[in-house]
Design a protein around this motif. Structure first.
Motif, mmCIF file in Angstrom:
data_model
loop_
_atom_site.group_PDB
_atom_site.id
_atom_site.type_symbol
_atom_site.label_atom_id
_atom_site.label_comp_id
_atom_site.label_asym_id
_atom_site.label_seq_id
_atom_site.Cartn_x
_atom_site.Cartn_y
_atom_site.Cartn_z
ATOM 1 N N THR A 1 0.848 -1.184 0.000
ATOM 2 C CA THR A 1 0.000 0.000 0.000
ATOM 3 C C THR A 1 0.888 1.239 0.000
ATOM 4 N N PRO A 2 0.456 2.282 -0.658
ATOM 5 C CA PRO A 2 1.274 3.493 -0.678
ATOM 6 C C PRO A 2 1.368 4.097 0.718
ATOM 7 N N PRO A 3 2.490 4.731 1.045
ATOM 8 C CA PRO A 3 2.624 5.318 2.375
ATOM 9 C C PRO A 3 1.644 6.468 2.570
ATOM 10 N N VAL A 4 1.114 6.553 3.761
ATOM 11 C CA VAL A 4 0.193 7.638 4.100
ATOM 12 C C VAL A 4 1.029 8.773 4.682
ATOM 13 N N PRO A 5 0.921 9.970 4.102
ATOM 14 C CA PRO A 5 1.747 11.070 4.624
ATOM 15 C C PRO A 5 1.325 11.462 6.033
ATOM 16 N N GLU A 6 2.300 11.813 6.837
ATOM 17 C CA GLU A 6 2.019 12.275 8.189
ATOM 18 C C GLU A 6 1.395 13.670 8.105
ATOM 19 N N LEU A 7 0.393 13.905 8.897
ATOM 20 C CA LEU A 7 -0.276 15.198 8.923
ATOM 21 C C LEU A 7 -0.040 15.861 10.266
ATOM 22 N N VAL A 8 -0.115 17.179 10.290
ATOM 23 C CA VAL A 8 0.043 17.941 11.529
ATOM 24 C C VAL A 8 -1.208 18.783 11.750
ATOM 25 N N ASP A 9 -1.369 19.253 12.957
ATOM 26 C CA ASP A 9 -2.507 20.094 13.302
ATOM 27 C C ASP A 9 -2.470 21.379 12.474
ATOM 28 N N ALA A 10 -3.599 21.758 11.906
ATOM 29 C CA ALA A 10 -3.673 22.938 11.038
ATOM 30 C C ALA A 10 -3.878 24.229 11.821
ATOM 31 N N ARG A 11 -4.136 24.146 13.125
ATOM 32 C CA ARG A 11 -4.456 25.346 13.901
ATOM 33 C C ARG A 11 -3.384 26.437 13.812
ATOM 34 N N PRO A 12 -2.077 26.134 13.992
ATOM 35 C CA PRO A 12 -1.084 27.210 13.880
ATOM 36 C C PRO A 12 -1.083 27.869 12.497
ATOM 37 N N ALA A 13 -1.203 27.064 11.445
ATOM 38 C CA ALA A 13 -1.235 27.622 10.086
ATOM 39 C C ALA A 13 -2.495 28.449 9.882
ATOM 40 N N ARG A 14 -3.639 27.978 10.389
ATOM 41 C CA ARG A 14 -4.903 28.713 10.250
ATOM 42 C C ARG A 14 -4.816 30.067 10.952
ATOM 43 N N GLU A 15 -4.286 30.058 12.166
ATOM 44 C CA GLU A 15 -4.174 31.318 12.916
ATOM 45 C C GLU A 15 -3.217 32.276 12.214
ATOM 46 N N HIS A 16 -2.165 31.737 11.604
ATOM 47 C CA HIS A 16 -1.217 32.588 10.884
ATOM 48 C C HIS A 16 -1.875 33.183 9.635
ATOM 49 N N VAL A 17 -2.675 32.377 8.925
ATOM 50 C CA VAL A 17 -3.406 32.887 7.758
ATOM 51 C C VAL A 17 -4.347 34.007 8.194
ATOM 52 N N GLN A 18 -5.002 33.855 9.333
ATOM 53 C CA GLN A 18 -5.894 34.905 9.829
ATOM 54 C C GLN A 18 -5.116 36.179 10.154
ATOM 55 N N ARG A 19 -3.901 36.030 10.722
ATOM 56 C CA ARG A 19 -3.057 37.205 10.977
ATOM 57 C C ARG A 19 -2.636 37.861 9.664
ATOM 58 N N LEU A 20 -2.317 37.037 8.675
ATOM 59 C CA LEU A 20 -1.937 37.571 7.368
ATOM 60 C C LEU A 20 -3.108 38.316 6.722
ATOM 61 N N HIS A 21 -4.315 37.770 6.847
ATOM 62 C CA HIS A 21 -5.503 38.456 6.321
ATOM 63 C C HIS A 21 -5.670 39.813 7.008
ATOM 64 N N ALA A 22 -5.477 39.846 8.307
ATOM 65 C CA ALA A 22 -5.611 41.103 9.054
ATOM 66 C C ALA A 22 -4.544 42.121 8.637
ATOM 67 N N ALA A 23 -3.387 41.612 8.165
ATOM 68 C CA ALA A 23 -2.298 42.491 7.741
ATOM 69 C C ALA A 23 -2.429 42.907 6.279
ATOM 70 N N GLY A 24 -3.505 42.476 5.616
ATOM 71 C CA GLY A 24 -3.739 42.892 4.241
ATOM 72 C C GLY A 24 -3.439 41.853 3.185
ATOM 73 N N TRP A 25 -3.043 40.669 3.586
ATOM 74 C CA TRP A 25 -2.765 39.599 2.643
ATOM 75 C C TRP A 25 -4.079 38.938 2.229
ATOM 76 N N GLY A 26 -4.242 38.657 0.959
ATOM 77 C CA GLY A 26 -5.388 37.900 0.469
ATOM 78 C C GLY A 26 -4.986 36.454 0.237
ATOM 79 N N SER A 27 -5.968 35.602 0.030
ATOM 80 C CA SER A 27 -5.684 34.182 -0.201
ATOM 81 C C SER A 27 -4.827 33.979 -1.442
ATOM 82 N N ARG A 28 -5.069 34.780 -2.486
ATOM 83 C CA ARG A 28 -4.272 34.650 -3.707
ATOM 84 C C ARG A 28 -2.822 35.037 -3.457
#
Length: 104
Positions: A23-50
């Motif tokens: 069977t193909p190896p299953v990639p290890e995943l990490v909690d998305a919370r730190p990345a999500r919170e950072h994206v929210q900070r980036l949005h607040a600083a004027g960054w868009g998703s694009r």
């Protein structure tokens, strides 16, 4: 077997074992919370998703899924690949988003 050519489907688990592919190896995943919170900070600083997607080399949908979910009404992504989290966390919120930079 596939209907069209009566050959065994390549992704059939028994065939994979017979061929020694397992069977193909299953990639290890990490909690998305730190990345999500950072994206929210980036949005607040004027960054868009694009802009975040362009800066990180990730897909825009991957970035949006962190905050808005994959589809309407779906919860935000709970886990991400370590590389995805690393790329997002590398962006400094003080950095000027690409769309706000002046052409020289």
């Amino acid at each position: 077997m596939t209907r069209r050519n009566r050959r065994p489907a390549v992704d059939h688990p028994d065939l994979m074992a017979v061929l020694g592919l397992g069977t193909p190896p299953v990639p290890e995943l990490v909690d998305a919370r730190p990345a999500r919170e950072h994206v929210q900070r980036l949005h607040a600083a004027g960054w868009g998703s694009r802009s975040i997607a362009a800066r990180t080399g990730l897909g825009r949908r991957t970035v949006r899924a962190l905050t808005a979910g994959r589809t309407a009404g779906a919860p935000p992504t709970r886990q991400v690949l370590p590389d995805t989290a690393r790329r997002i966390l590398e962006i400094d919120p003080e950095e000027v988003p690409p769309c706000h930079r002046k052409a020289s």
